[in-house]
Design a protein around this motif. Structure first.
Motif, PDB file in Angstrom:
ATOM      1  N   PHE A  75      -0.503   6.083  -6.488  1.00  0.00           N
ATOM      2  CA  PHE A  75      -1.143   5.696  -5.235  1.00  0.00           C
ATOM      3  C   PHE A  75      -1.766   4.309  -5.345  1.00  0.00           C
ATOM      4  O   PHE A  75      -1.591   3.459  -4.459  1.00  0.00           O
ATOM      5  CB  PHE A  75      -2.204   6.727  -4.862  1.00  0.00           C
ATOM      6  CG  PHE A  75      -2.938   6.418  -3.590  1.00  0.00           C
ATOM      7  CD1 PHE A  75      -2.388   6.719  -2.364  1.00  0.00           C
ATOM      8  CD2 PHE A  75      -4.195   5.821  -3.634  1.00  0.00           C
ATOM      9  CE1 PHE A  75      -3.061   6.429  -1.190  1.00  0.00           C
ATOM     10  CE2 PHE A  75      -4.873   5.527  -2.466  1.00  0.00           C
ATOM     11  CZ  PHE A  75      -4.306   5.837  -1.245  1.00  0.00           C
ATOM     12  N   VAL A  76      -2.483   4.061  -6.429  1.00  0.00           N
ATOM     13  CA  VAL A  76      -3.128   2.764  -6.631  1.00  0.00           C
ATOM     14  C   VAL A  76      -2.084   1.652  -6.743  1.00  0.00           C
ATOM     15  O   VAL A  76      -2.227   0.583  -6.142  1.00  0.00           O
ATOM     16  CB  VAL A  76      -4.024   2.795  -7.885  1.00  0.00           C
ATOM     17  CG1 VAL A  76      -4.454   1.387  -8.289  1.00  0.00           C
ATOM     18  CG2 VAL A  76      -5.255   3.667  -7.637  1.00  0.00           C
ATOM     19  N   ARG A  80      -1.926  -1.357  -4.050  1.00  0.00           N
ATOM     20  CA  ARG A  80      -2.120  -2.751  -4.469  1.00  0.00           C
ATOM     21  C   ARG A  80      -0.883  -3.603  -4.201  1.00  0.00           C
ATOM     22  O   ARG A  80      -0.984  -4.814  -4.016  1.00  0.00           O
ATOM     23  CB  ARG A  80      -2.490  -2.787  -5.948  1.00  0.00           C
ATOM     24  CG  ARG A  80      -3.928  -2.351  -6.209  1.00  0.00           C
ATOM     25  CD  ARG A  80      -4.257  -2.332  -7.685  1.00  0.00           C
ATOM     26  NE  ARG A  80      -5.695  -2.159  -7.905  1.00  0.00           N
ATOM     27  CZ  ARG A  80      -6.233  -1.836  -9.068  1.00  0.00           C
ATOM     28  NH1 ARG A  80      -5.471  -1.636 -10.130  1.00  0.00           N
ATOM     29  NH2 ARG A  80      -7.545  -1.702  -9.177  1.00  0.00           N
ATOM     30  N   GLY A  81       0.272  -2.971  -4.157  1.00  0.00           N
ATOM     31  CA  GLY A  81       1.504  -3.696  -3.845  1.00  0.00           C
ATOM     32  C   GLY A  81       1.771  -3.836  -2.363  1.00  0.00           C
ATOM     33  O   GLY A  81       2.783  -4.423  -1.969  1.00  0.00           O
ATOM     34  N   GLY A  82       0.883  -3.296  -1.513  1.00  0.00           N
ATOM     35  CA  GLY A  82       1.023  -3.435  -0.070  1.00  0.00           C
ATOM     36  C   GLY A  82       1.941  -2.421   0.583  1.00  0.00           C
ATOM     37  O   GLY A  82       2.264  -2.556   1.763  1.00  0.00           O
ATOM     38  N   TYR A  83       2.342  -1.383  -0.167  1.00  0.00           N
ATOM     39  CA  TYR A  83       3.300  -0.425   0.382  1.00  0.00           C
ATOM     40  C   TYR A  83       2.775   0.247   1.648  1.00  0.00           C
ATOM     41  O   TYR A  83       3.532   0.502   2.592  1.00  0.00           O
ATOM     42  CB  TYR A  83       3.637   0.645  -0.663  1.00  0.00           C
ATOM     43  CG  TYR A  83       4.599   1.694  -0.149  1.00  0.00           C
ATOM     44  CD1 TYR A  83       5.975   1.478  -0.181  1.00  0.00           C
ATOM     45  CD2 TYR A  83       4.128   2.892   0.399  1.00  0.00           C
ATOM     46  CE1 TYR A  83       6.855   2.427   0.317  1.00  0.00           C
ATOM     47  CE2 TYR A  83       5.002   3.843   0.899  1.00  0.00           C
ATOM     48  CZ  TYR A  83       6.363   3.603   0.854  1.00  0.00           C
ATOM     49  OH  TYR A  83       7.231   4.540   1.355  1.00  0.00           O
ATOM     50  N   TYR A  84       1.477   0.560   1.685  1.00  0.00           N
ATOM     51  CA  TYR A  84       0.916   1.295   2.815  1.00  0.00           C
ATOM     52  C   TYR A  84       0.519   0.407   3.990  1.00  0.00           C
ATOM     53  O   TYR A  84       0.133   0.922   5.047  1.00  0.00           O
ATOM     54  CB  TYR A  84      -0.300   2.099   2.357  1.00  0.00           C
ATOM     55  CG  TYR A  84       0.014   3.140   1.323  1.00  0.00           C
ATOM     56  CD1 TYR A  84       0.868   4.207   1.602  1.00  0.00           C
ATOM     57  CD2 TYR A  84      -0.536   3.063   0.035  1.00  0.00           C
ATOM     58  CE1 TYR A  84       1.160   5.161   0.650  1.00  0.00           C
ATOM     59  CE2 TYR A  84      -0.248   4.027  -0.931  1.00  0.00           C
ATOM     60  CZ  TYR A  84       0.607   5.074  -0.617  1.00  0.00           C
ATOM     61  OH  TYR A  84       0.908   6.019  -1.563  1.00  0.00           O
ATOM     62  N   ASP A  85       0.608  -0.918   3.818  1.00  0.00           N
ATOM     63  CA  ASP A  85       0.179  -1.831   4.873  1.00  0.00           C
ATOM     64  C   ASP A  85       1.032  -1.645   6.128  1.00  0.00           C
ATOM     65  O   ASP A  85       2.275  -1.647   6.074  1.00  0.00           O
ATOM     66  CB  ASP A  85       0.284  -3.285   4.413  1.00  0.00           C
ATOM     67  CG  ASP A  85      -0.675  -3.618   3.271  1.00  0.00           C
ATOM     68  OD1 ASP A  85      -1.414  -2.712   2.835  1.00  0.00           O
ATOM     69  OD2 ASP A  85      -0.662  -4.780   2.819  1.00  0.00           O
ATOM     70  N   GLY A 101       1.857   7.789   4.619  1.00  0.00           N
ATOM     71  CA  GLY A 101       2.359   7.332   3.330  1.00  0.00           C
ATOM     72  C   GLY A 101       3.845   7.121   3.259  1.00  0.00           C
ATOM     73  O   GLY A 101       4.371   6.793   2.189  1.00  0.00           O
ATOM     74  N   ASP A 102       4.562   7.296   4.377  1.00  0.00           N
ATOM     75  CA  ASP A 102       5.990   7.005   4.435  1.00  0.00           C
ATOM     76  C   ASP A 102       6.173   5.688   5.171  1.00  0.00           C
ATOM     77  O   ASP A 102       5.861   5.598   6.366  1.00  0.00           O
ATOM     78  CB  ASP A 102       6.727   8.134   5.158  1.00  0.00           C
ATOM     79  CG  ASP A 102       8.185   7.806   5.457  1.00  0.00           C
ATOM     80  OD1 ASP A 102       8.737   6.911   4.786  1.00  0.00           O
ATOM     81  OD2 ASP A 102       8.765   8.444   6.360  1.00  0.00           O
ATOM     82  N   ALA A 103       6.690   4.674   4.485  1.00  0.00           N
ATOM     83  CA  ALA A 103       6.850   3.359   5.100  1.00  0.00           C
ATOM     84  C   ALA A 103       7.785   3.402   6.306  1.00  0.00           C
ATOM     85  O   ALA A 103       7.700   2.566   7.206  1.00  0.00           O
ATOM     86  CB  ALA A 103       7.374   2.358   4.070  1.00  0.00           C
ATOM     87  N   GLY A 104       8.678   4.409   6.349  1.00  0.00           N
ATOM     88  CA  GLY A 104       9.590   4.532   7.479  1.00  0.00           C
ATOM     89  C   GLY A 104       8.961   5.199   8.684  1.00  0.00           C
ATOM     90  O   GLY A 104       9.518   5.153   9.782  1.00  0.00           O
ATOM     91  N   GLY A 105       7.806   5.833   8.496  1.00  0.00           N
ATOM     92  CA  GLY A 105       7.074   6.407   9.603  1.00  0.00           C
ATOM     93  C   GLY A 105       7.592   7.733  10.117  1.00  0.00           C
ATOM     94  O   GLY A 105       7.136   8.212  11.157  1.00  0.00           O
ATOM     95  N   LYS A 236      -4.221  -1.253   6.233  1.00  0.00           N
ATOM     96  CA  LYS A 236      -4.247  -1.585   4.811  1.00  0.00           C
ATOM     97  C   LYS A 236      -4.992  -0.507   4.045  1.00  0.00           C
ATOM     98  O   LYS A 236      -5.924   0.111   4.573  1.00  0.00           O
ATOM     99  CB  LYS A 236      -4.928  -2.942   4.576  1.00  0.00           C
ATOM    100  CG  LYS A 236      -4.833  -3.467   3.144  1.00  0.00           C
ATOM    101  CD  LYS A 236      -5.412  -4.858   3.033  1.00  0.00           C
ATOM    102  CE  LYS A 236      -5.246  -5.416   1.627  1.00  0.00           C
ATOM    103  NZ  LYS A 236      -3.821  -5.543   1.236  1.00  0.00           N
ATOM    104  N   VAL A 237      -4.575  -0.270   2.804  1.00  0.00           N
ATOM    105  CA  VAL A 237      -5.330   0.571   1.878  1.00  0.00           C
ATOM    106  C   VAL A 237      -5.805  -0.328   0.745  1.00  0.00           C
ATOM    107  O   VAL A 237      -4.986  -0.900   0.009  1.00  0.00           O
ATOM    108  CB  VAL A 237      -4.492   1.731   1.320  1.00  0.00           C
ATOM    109  CG1 VAL A 237      -5.320   2.531   0.313  1.00  0.00           C
ATOM    110  CG2 VAL A 237      -3.991   2.640   2.441  1.00  0.00           C
ATOM    111  N   THR A 238      -7.113  -0.474   0.617  1.00  0.00           N
ATOM    112  CA  THR A 238      -7.708  -1.343  -0.394  1.00  0.00           C
ATOM    113  C   THR A 238      -8.266  -0.493  -1.532  1.00  0.00           C
ATOM    114  O   THR A 238      -8.974   0.488  -1.289  1.00  0.00           O
ATOM    115  CB  THR A 238      -8.846  -2.186   0.215  1.00  0.00           C
ATOM    116  OG1 THR A 238      -8.327  -2.956   1.297  1.00  0.00           O
ATOM    117  CG2 THR A 238      -9.462  -3.107  -0.834  1.00  0.00           C
ATOM    118  N   ILE A 239      -7.942  -0.853  -2.760  1.00  0.00           N
ATOM    119  CA  ILE A 239      -8.488  -0.173  -3.939  1.00  0.00           C
ATOM    120  C   ILE A 239      -9.662  -0.992  -4.456  1.00  0.00           C
ATOM    121  O   ILE A 239      -9.550  -2.204  -4.665  1.00  0.00           O
ATOM    122  CB  ILE A 239      -7.428  -0.009  -5.040  1.00  0.00           C
ATOM    123  CG1 ILE A 239      -6.191   0.711  -4.487  1.00  0.00           C
ATOM    124  CG2 ILE A 239      -8.014   0.728  -6.237  1.00  0.00           C
ATOM    125  CD1 ILE A 239      -6.453   2.102  -3.943  1.00  0.00           C
TER     126      ILE A 239
END
Length: 270
Positions: A75-76, A80-85, A101-105, A236-239
Motif C-alpha cells: 500500500f505504501v 508513494r508511486g502515485g497509483y491511487y492519485d 484502489g482500482d486504477a480502472g475504477g 491523493k493518498v499521502t504517506i
C-alpha cells in the motif's frame, strides 16, 4: 456478493450482512469507544499514517506494518508511486464498506509493487474488522483480490454486533475486550480470518460514513447497485508520520491514550 465477500460466510455471522443499514444520506452517530484495543487508541508520534484526500473530505488512518508488513509495504509503495492519485471509490454500501484502489475504477483491476504478483493473507488476532478498519480484500484461494491494490474501509454501524452475536464471538475465542469493542463500534467479525486489517481510521470516520451513504446507480431491474451516482474521487493518498500535517481535531471515538506498538518503516521493493 462480489469482491470482498466472495467466500463462504459462516451461518452464525450471516445476520451481520442484513443489520443496521439505513438509507442513502442518513447520518451515522458514533460515540467514543472506551477500549484498550489497539485500533481505538490514538496513534503515537512517529507512527505511519495514510492521508486520503478525497472529493468528500479527508480521511486519516494509522498503519500497522508490524502486524501486516506485506499489506502495508504494498500500500505504501503504491501510494508513494502515485497509483491511487485521481482514482475513485467504486463501491459503497451503507452499514458495510466503501472500497477503492482500482486504477480502472471498476473493481476488477489492480497492481502490486511486486510486478503485480499477489501476497498472502496477514490476518492478525490483534487487529479486527471494527468500524473504521482499513483492509485488503482476499479471495477464497487466499490471495488479495483486485490485483492486490484494492482496499476498503469498514462502515458497519454501531449496533451491528448485537448481544447474541457477542456471545457467539466469546464462544469462538474472542476476548472480552474485543467483544466489548465490537459491541461499541460495530464491525464485520466474520471477515477477521479471511481479510487483512492493516490500518484504522483515527480521523475522518464521518467522511467514510458519508461515502457509504451516497446515492447509487440503479440496475436495469430497478434494484440499487453499489456504484455511486456521482464519482467519489481520491485525489491523493499521502504517506506520513503521525501527527502529520497539522489539524486541530481527532476522532471522537478514540481514547486519548497513545498506542505503544512499535511500527518500523516498511521498505517497498519493486
Amino acid at each position: 456478493m462480489n469482491r470482498i465477500l466472495r467466500m463462504m460466510v459462516p451461518v452464525w455471522m450471516l445476520a451481520l450482512l442484513l443489520c443496521g443499514c439505513g438509507g442513502a444520506g442518513s447520518t451515522v452517530s458514533r460515540s467514543t469507544v472506551d477500549s484498550t484495543e489497539r485500533q481505538f487508541t490514538a496513534p503515537a508520534d512517529g507512527d505511519f499514517i495514510a492521508i486520503f484526500s478525497t472529493s468528500l473530505g479527508e480521511i486519516r488512518a494509522v498503519l500497522y506494518p508490524d502486524a501486516a508488513p506485506m499489506a502495508v509495504q504494498n500500500f505504501v509503495g503504491l501510494a508513494r508511486g502515485g497509483y491511487y492519485d485521481n482514482t475513485v471509490i467504486w463501491r459503497v454500501e451503507e452499514g458495510f464498506v466503501v472500497q477503492g484502489g482500482d486504477a480502472g475504477g471498476t473493481g476488477t483491476g489492480g497492481a502490486t509493487i511486486w510486478s503485480n504478483n499477489p501476497y498472502p493473507l496477514e490476518a492478525s488476532s490483534s487487529l479486527r474488522h471494527y468500524a473504521g478498519a482499513l483492509c485488503a480484500a482476499f479471495a477464497t484461494g487466499g490471495d488479495v483480490q483486485g490485483g492486490n491494490s484494492q482496499f476498503y474501509f469498514v462502515t458497519a454501524l454501531p449496533d451491528s454486533v448485537g448481544k447474541e452475536m457477542q456471545q457467539q464471538l466469546r464462544d469462538n475465542g474472542y476476548t472480552d475486550e474485543q467483544v466489548s469493542a465490537y459491541a461499541a463500534a460495530g464491525g464485520l467479525p466474520y471477515l477477521d480470518n479471511t481479510d487483512t486489517v492493516f490500518g484504522q481510521i483515527y480521523e475522518g470516520m464521518e467522511v467514510a460514513d458519508a461515502m457509504a451513504a451516497v446515492p447509487t446507480v440503479r440496475n436495469e431491474d430497478g434494484t440499487e447497485s453499489s456504484t455511486p451516482e456521482d464519482p467519489i474521487t481520491i485525489y491523493k493518498v499521502t504517506i506520513d508520520n503521525y501527527p502529520g500535517p497539522s489539524t486541530e481535531e481527532s476522532a471522537a471515538w478514540l481514547t486519548p491514550e497513545a498506542s505503544t506498538q512499535a511500527t518500523p518503516e516498511p521498505t517497498p521493493e519493486s
